[in-house]
Design a protein around this motif. Structure first.
Motif, mmCIF file in Angstrom:
data_model
loop_
_atom_site.group_PDB
_atom_site.id
_atom_site.type_symbol
_atom_site.label_atom_id
_atom_site.label_comp_id
_atom_site.label_asym_id
_atom_site.label_seq_id
_atom_site.Cartn_x
_atom_site.Cartn_y
_atom_site.Cartn_z
ATOM 1 N N ARG A 110 0.822 -1.214 0.000
ATOM 2 C CA ARG A 110 0.000 0.000 0.000
ATOM 3 C C ARG A 110 0.854 1.261 0.000
ATOM 4 O O ARG A 110 0.441 2.281 -0.539
ATOM 5 C CB ARG A 110 -0.921 0.043 1.226
ATOM 6 N N GLN A 111 2.013 1.204 0.623
ATOM 7 C CA GLN A 111 2.784 2.438 0.800
ATOM 8 C C GLN A 111 3.990 2.495 -0.135
ATOM 9 O O GLN A 111 4.701 1.507 -0.319
ATOM 10 C CB GLN A 111 3.251 2.603 2.240
ATOM 11 N N LEU A 112 4.209 3.677 -0.690
ATOM 12 C CA LEU A 112 5.351 3.930 -1.567
ATOM 13 C C LEU A 112 6.114 5.132 -1.033
ATOM 14 O O LEU A 112 5.518 6.172 -0.723
ATOM 15 C CB LEU A 112 4.885 4.206 -2.992
ATOM 16 N N THR A 113 7.438 4.989 -0.932
ATOM 17 C CA THR A 113 8.319 6.094 -0.547
ATOM 18 C C THR A 113 9.303 6.353 -1.676
ATOM 19 O O THR A 113 9.874 5.407 -2.245
ATOM 20 C CB THR A 113 9.094 5.761 0.735
ATOM 21 N N VAL A 114 9.501 7.608 -2.011
ATOM 22 C CA VAL A 114 10.493 8.022 -3.007
ATOM 23 C C VAL A 114 11.525 8.883 -2.296
ATOM 24 O O VAL A 114 11.161 9.763 -1.498
ATOM 25 C CB VAL A 114 9.839 8.819 -4.156
ATOM 26 N N ASP A 166 -0.091 1.047 -11.003
ATOM 27 C CA ASP A 166 -0.680 1.759 -9.881
ATOM 28 C C ASP A 166 0.334 2.624 -9.149
ATOM 29 O O ASP A 166 -0.014 3.628 -8.528
ATOM 30 C CB ASP A 166 -1.313 0.781 -8.896
ATOM 31 N N PHE A 167 1.608 2.231 -9.218
ATOM 32 C CA PHE A 167 2.637 2.945 -8.469
ATOM 33 C C PHE A 167 3.358 4.008 -9.290
ATOM 34 O O PHE A 167 3.899 4.959 -8.720
ATOM 35 C CB PHE A 167 3.657 1.943 -7.908
ATOM 36 N N LEU A 207 -1.621 3.992 -1.083
ATOM 37 C CA LEU A 207 -2.708 3.657 -1.997
ATOM 38 C C LEU A 207 -3.993 3.378 -1.213
ATOM 39 O O LEU A 207 -3.940 2.985 -0.043
ATOM 40 C CB LEU A 207 -2.348 2.421 -2.821
ATOM 41 N N GLY A 208 -5.118 3.532 -1.876
ATOM 42 C CA GLY A 208 -6.387 3.242 -1.230
ATOM 43 C C GLY A 208 -6.562 1.768 -0.936
ATOM 44 O O GLY A 208 -7.286 1.385 -0.014
ATOM 45 N N LEU A 225 8.841 0.100 -1.197
ATOM 46 C CA LEU A 225 7.476 -0.392 -1.023
ATOM 47 C C LEU A 225 7.346 -0.979 0.378
ATOM 48 O O LEU A 225 8.239 -1.709 0.839
ATOM 49 C CB LEU A 225 7.151 -1.467 -2.062
ATOM 50 N N SER A 226 6.240 -0.691 1.054
ATOM 51 C CA SER A 226 6.029 -1.214 2.403
ATOM 52 C C SER A 226 4.535 -1.389 2.661
ATOM 53 O O SER A 226 3.717 -1.171 1.772
ATOM 54 C CB SER A 226 6.668 -0.279 3.442
ATOM 55 N N ASP A 227 4.207 -1.761 3.896
ATOM 56 C CA ASP A 227 2.822 -2.066 4.287
ATOM 57 C C ASP A 227 2.263 -3.178 3.401
ATOM 58 O O ASP A 227 1.369 -2.984 2.590
ATOM 59 C CB ASP A 227 1.951 -0.810 4.199
#
Length: 424
Positions: free
Chosen positions: A288-292, A324-325, A315-316, A350-352
């Motif tokens: 669900r989670q993306l960090t840049v 999606d990312f 993401l929802g 990518l996490s969660d």
């Protein structure tokens, strides 16, 4: 109850051995493998080690040595190493009822069902089979605990008279080896712990084994106490046949050239997103989670201003679809981009994570519309792993002038049909 028995099989000079495997002309030549952007030495053949080349030394510091001794340099060929590792591990899985792949070049085997009188012979059989089937030299350490097996493997590599196999199932042999090794050689005992142990008069592995476990637990932790018990042949660390699920996936590289234009950094971020999502699908996970994140070089000789930043979003609903990312990553990059800097490195995380099909959406939030059909991504992964070619998103760019330097890259001998070795 049957006593436990582990074998640690470790490939010798793995990266360098993979490079030499398809180059018989380099059989007795010193070989070194370089890090990203061909910066430092990350692997050495035994001939290169004999010349005194240290791990991690920058390439420019050994240029004269390279010319003098005709040392062959290779850029890191991760595709080749990963494929050769998979072949070695597949062979090992045919030779033991349970195998734990510990790293790209190491694996623990369960040999508990073998008679103790046959362990050394079986260790030699493992070495011969891997050498015959994969052309890779390995050493084997055998012991009743994984920590002792690590030390047995170290001894097998250090002393040629062992012929690459050391069996430590006998207590007398355990204590003899432990007395020879400094405490810092013990698995899990790092430099800081070594200093603290030496302050207590514990300088060798044997002295640590003879220490009172309760005292060690009070002074350090339950982990170090477990190490003491392992050194005495008590198996406290079980074999993990299934590696634990990753909690995060990071895709990041230093750039071959500094980036000053935002479109080029967008290409790099898109490339890293594609790689991370491919790894995510291989793990059979959704995220669900993306960090840049991005940064300039902290080691710039021209005293350029330093800048580093990161941004994340959720993401929802969890997804493993690259599509999606990609737009989310682009928006996050827009937030942290600053003009006027020369960027040296960037990446994504990518996490969660969620298992496939287990996410429960909220009744009070609108349903997120993401790409639910995995067919396209599965087709993409299958083709990209076939060795016949590559398919990528346009946002990843074509020339990729920012890609890391790999001026000494060997062919993809085993993963690309166009680069198969030719025998004349």
């Amino acid at each position: 109850m049957k006593a436990t028995c582990f074998a640690l099989v470790d490939c010798n000079n793995f990266y360098a051995s993979c490079e030499k495997l398809f180059r018989p002309d380099l059989a007795h030549r010193p070989v070194v493998v370089l890090s990203n952007n061909d910066g430092c030495v990350v692997a050495r053949s035994k001939e290169a080690k004999a010349l005194g080349i240290k791990m991690g030394v920058p390439l420019f510091q050994i240029n004269e040595l390279i010319k003098q001794h005709r040392i062959v340099t290779f850029s890191s060929n991760y595709a080749l190493y990963a494929d050769m590792s998979a072949r070695v591990m597949t062979t090992l899985e045919l030779m033991a009822p349970a195998v734990e792949v510990y790293s790209i070049d190491e694996a623990f085997l369960d040999l508990s069902l073998l008679p103790h009188t046959e362990l050394t012979q079986y260790g030699q059989f493992i070495r011969q089979r891997i050498a015959q089937w994969q052309g890779i030299s390995v050493c084997v350490g055998i012991a009743p605990s994984k920590t002792l097996a690590k030390l047995a493997n170290h001894a097998a590599k250090t002393w040629p008279k062992t012929q690459g196999v050391v069996d430590l199932t006998a207590v007398t042999r355990q204590r003899k080896l432990l007395a020879l090794l400094p405490v810092g050689e013990v698995w899990g005992i790092g430099r800081k712990l070594s200093i603290r142990l030496q302050a207590l008069g514990i300088h060798t592995a044997l002295q640590l084994a003879d220490a009172n476990p309760s005292f060690i637990r009070q002074q350090f932790s339950v982990v170090v106490e477990r190490t003491v018990r392992e050194l005495n042949g008590e198996s406290c660390i079980p074999l993990e046949e299934q590696p634990p699920t990753k909690k995060e996936i990071v895709s990041s590289r230093s750039f071959g050239e500094r980036i000053t234009a935002q479109p080029l950094l967008q290409e790099a971020i898109a490339e890293y997103v594609a790689r991370a999502c491919q790894k995510l699908r291989k793990e059979r996970q959704h995220a669900r989670q993306l960090t840049v994140f991005l940064r300039t070089s902290p080691f710039s000789k021209s005293q350029e201003p330093y800048y580093a930043n990161s941004a994340n979003a959720t993401l929802g609903a969890p997804s493993a679809d690259t599509r999606d990312f990609l737009p989310l990553a682009n928006r996050l990059l827009q937030q942290i981009w600053r003009d006027g800097y020369r960027y040296a490195k960037a990446g994504v995380m990518l996490s969660d994570f969620y298992d496939e099909g287990v996410y429960q959406p909220s009744l009070f939030e609108p349903t997120a519309s993401y790409h639910a059909d995995p067919s396209l991504m599965q087709t993409l992964d299958r083709y990209n792993q076939s060795g016949k070619g590559k398919i990528w998103f346009a946002s990843q760019g074509v020339k990729q002038s920012w890609a890391m330097k790999r001026q000494h890259l060997s062919p993809a001998y085993t993963t690309n049909w166009l680069q198969l070795p030719v025998v004349s």
